[in-house]
Design a protein around this motif. Structure first.
Motif, PDB file in Angstrom:
ATOM      1  N   ARG A  22     -17.246 134.374 -62.772  1.00 15.24           N
ATOM      2  CA  ARG A  22     -16.235 135.433 -62.895  1.00 15.24           C
ATOM      3  C   ARG A  22     -14.810 134.931 -62.993  1.00 15.24           C
ATOM      4  NH1 ARG A  22     -16.468 139.895 -58.739  1.00 15.24           N
ATOM      5  NH2 ARG A  22     -14.816 140.599 -60.114  1.00 15.24           N
ATOM      6  N   PHE A  23     -14.542 133.758 -62.447  1.00 18.99           N
ATOM      7  CA  PHE A  23     -13.171 133.251 -62.393  1.00 18.99           C
ATOM      8  C   PHE A  23     -13.137 131.808 -62.901  1.00 18.99           C
ATOM      9  CE2 PHE A  23     -13.804 136.384 -59.020  1.00 18.99           C
ATOM     10  CZ  PHE A  23     -12.838 137.320 -59.358  1.00 18.99           C
ATOM     11  N   GLU A  80     -20.590 140.025 -53.946  1.00 20.98           N
ATOM     12  CA  GLU A  80     -19.461 140.402 -54.811  1.00 20.98           C
ATOM     13  C   GLU A  80     -18.173 140.554 -54.004  1.00 20.98           C
ATOM     14  OE1 GLU A  80     -19.119 140.339 -58.036  1.00 20.98           O
ATOM     15  OE2 GLU A  80     -21.206 139.702 -58.171  1.00 20.98           O
ATOM     16  N   ARG A  81     -18.265 141.183 -52.849  1.00 21.94           N
ATOM     17  CA  ARG A  81     -17.070 141.384 -52.036  1.00 21.94           C
ATOM     18  C   ARG A  81     -16.533 140.052 -51.534  1.00 21.94           C
ATOM     19  NH1 ARG A  81     -15.081 140.903 -47.864  1.00 21.94           N
ATOM     20  NH2 ARG A  81     -16.956 140.133 -46.866  1.00 21.94           N
ATOM     21  N   THR A  92     -16.967 137.139 -52.885  1.00 17.71           N
ATOM     22  CA  THR A  92     -16.439 136.409 -54.047  1.00 17.71           C
ATOM     23  C   THR A  92     -15.028 136.875 -54.383  1.00 17.71           C
ATOM     24  OG1 THR A  92     -18.679 136.112 -54.938  1.00 17.71           O
ATOM     25  CG2 THR A  92     -16.841 135.895 -56.497  1.00 17.71           C
ATOM     26  N   GLU A  93     -14.832 138.167 -54.415  1.00 17.58           N
ATOM     27  CA  GLU A  93     -13.510 138.712 -54.742  1.00 17.58           C
ATOM     28  C   GLU A  93     -12.480 138.336 -53.682  1.00 17.58           C
ATOM     29  OE1 GLU A  93     -14.034 142.868 -55.527  1.00 17.58           O
ATOM     30  OE2 GLU A  93     -15.177 142.466 -57.356  1.00 17.58           O
ATOM     31  N   GLU A  94     -12.880 138.367 -52.432  1.00 18.35           N
ATOM     32  CA  GLU A  94     -11.956 138.000 -51.361  1.00 18.35           C
ATOM     33  C   GLU A  94     -11.559 136.524 -51.470  1.00 18.35           C
ATOM     34  OE1 GLU A  94     -11.520 138.169 -46.493  1.00 18.35           O
ATOM     35  OE2 GLU A  94     -13.165 139.239 -47.464  1.00 18.35           O
ATOM     36  N   ALA A 140     -11.591 134.670 -54.254  1.00 18.48           N
ATOM     37  CA  ALA A 140     -10.730 134.521 -55.441  1.00 18.48           C
ATOM     38  C   ALA A 140      -9.317 134.957 -55.145  1.00 18.48           C
ATOM     39  CB  ALA A 140     -11.321 135.297 -56.616  1.00 18.48           C
ATOM     40  N   ALA A 141      -9.160 136.067 -54.413  1.00 20.14           N
ATOM     41  CA  ALA A 141      -7.826 136.555 -54.075  1.00 20.14           C
ATOM     42  C   ALA A 141      -7.087 135.554 -53.177  1.00 20.14           C
ATOM     43  CB  ALA A 141      -7.919 137.915 -53.388  1.00 20.14           C
ATOM     44  N   VAL A 186      -8.063 139.786 -59.203  1.00 24.89           N
ATOM     45  CA  VAL A 186      -9.408 140.340 -59.216  1.00 24.89           C
ATOM     46  C   VAL A 186      -9.431 141.577 -60.079  1.00 24.89           C
ATOM     47  CG1 VAL A 186     -11.232 141.294 -57.778  1.00 24.89           C
ATOM     48  CG2 VAL A 186      -9.822 139.447 -56.908  1.00 24.89           C
TER      49      VAL A 186
END
Length: 196
Positions: free
Chosen positions: A37-38, A182-183, A185-187, A189-190, A196
Motif C-alpha cells: 500500500r505504501f 489494515e488499521r 498498517t495505516e497507523e 504508515a502515519a 493514508v
C-alpha cells in the motif's frame, strides 16, 4: 491505538522506523501490507539462516543464506544488527542497503526482533522504535497455532520467547496494537509520515 510516546508520534518523522514485537504478532503481515500500500516506504529485507516457509521468496521476504555466508557478513561488519532467534536460526539486517536508502532521503522500515531492535537503538539512536502488540495473549497463541508452520515443540519455544518479548514493550517509543491488520498498517504508515 497508540500508547506510550504519543507525544513522540507527532514529532517529525524519523528516517528509520524499527518495528518489533513478539512472535506471531503479525509483523510480517503488517510489513507486507506496508509494501503493497505504501511503496514509498522502503522495507528492509533481512537475511536469515532458516529455510524458507511455504510461499516465501528469496530476496522478497528474506535473503536465505548459509551459516557460512551469514558469518562472513557479520565478520566484515556488513550487518546493522543480527541475532540468534528462538535459540536456533540467525537473522540480521544488511547494513549497506539501509544506509543507501537513508542517504537518498527515503523512509526506511526495519522489521526485526527484540534483540535486533536493541542493537539498532545503540547504532541508530535517532530511529523511531515501534512495538507491535497483540490485543491479548490468547490471540497471540491462536495466531501462532493457526499459522501451522511450527511443530508443538517449536510453538512452545516461541511462546516462551514471546513472554519475554512482551515484557520489553516499555523500551519502545510507540505501541501499535495489531487487532486489525489494515488499521495497524495505516497507523504505522502515519507514524512514518506517509499519508493514508
Amino acid at each position: 491505538m497508540t500508547t506510550p510516546g504519543e507525544a513522540g508520534a507527532a514529532a517529525a518523522p524519523a528516517s528509520v522506523t524499527v518495528l518489533a514485537g513478539p512472535t506471531a504478532v503479525g509483523k510480517g503481515t503488517v510489513s507486507a501490507r506496508i509494501r503493497e500500500r505504501f511503496p514509498e516506504i522502503w522495507l528492509s529485507v533481512s537475511a536469515t539462516t532458516r529455510a524458507p516457509r511455504p510461499g516465501e521468496v528469496d530476496g522478497v521476504h528474506y535473503h536465505f543464506v548459509s551459516e557460512e555466508v551469514f558469518t562472513e557478513l557479520v565478520e566484515t561488519d556488513r550487518m546493522l544488527e543480527w541475532a540468534v532467534v528462538h535459540g536456533r536460526h540467525r537473522y540480521g539486517t544488511p547494513r549497506g542497503p539501509v544506509e543507501e536508502t537513508v542517504a537518498a532521503g527515503r523512509p526506511v522500515l526495519l522489521e526485526i526482533d527484540l534483540s535486533g531492535a536493541r542493537q539498532v537503538r545503540r547504532t541508530l539512536p535517532g530511529a523511531r522504535f515501534v512495538f507491535l502488540a497483540p490485543p491479548d495473549w490468547d490471540t497471540l497463541v491462536d495466531r501462532l497455532v493457526g499459522r501451522g508452520t511450527e511443530d508443538a515443540e517449536e510453538r512452545e519455544r516461541r511462546l516462551t520467547t514471546a513472554r519475554s518479548e512482551l515484557a520489553a514493550e516499555p523500551e519502545f517509543d510507540v505501541t501499535i496494537v495489531n487487532d486489525r491488520v489494515e488499521r495497524a498498517t495505516e497507523e504505522l504508515a502515519a507514524l512514518i509520515g506517509v499519508g493514508v
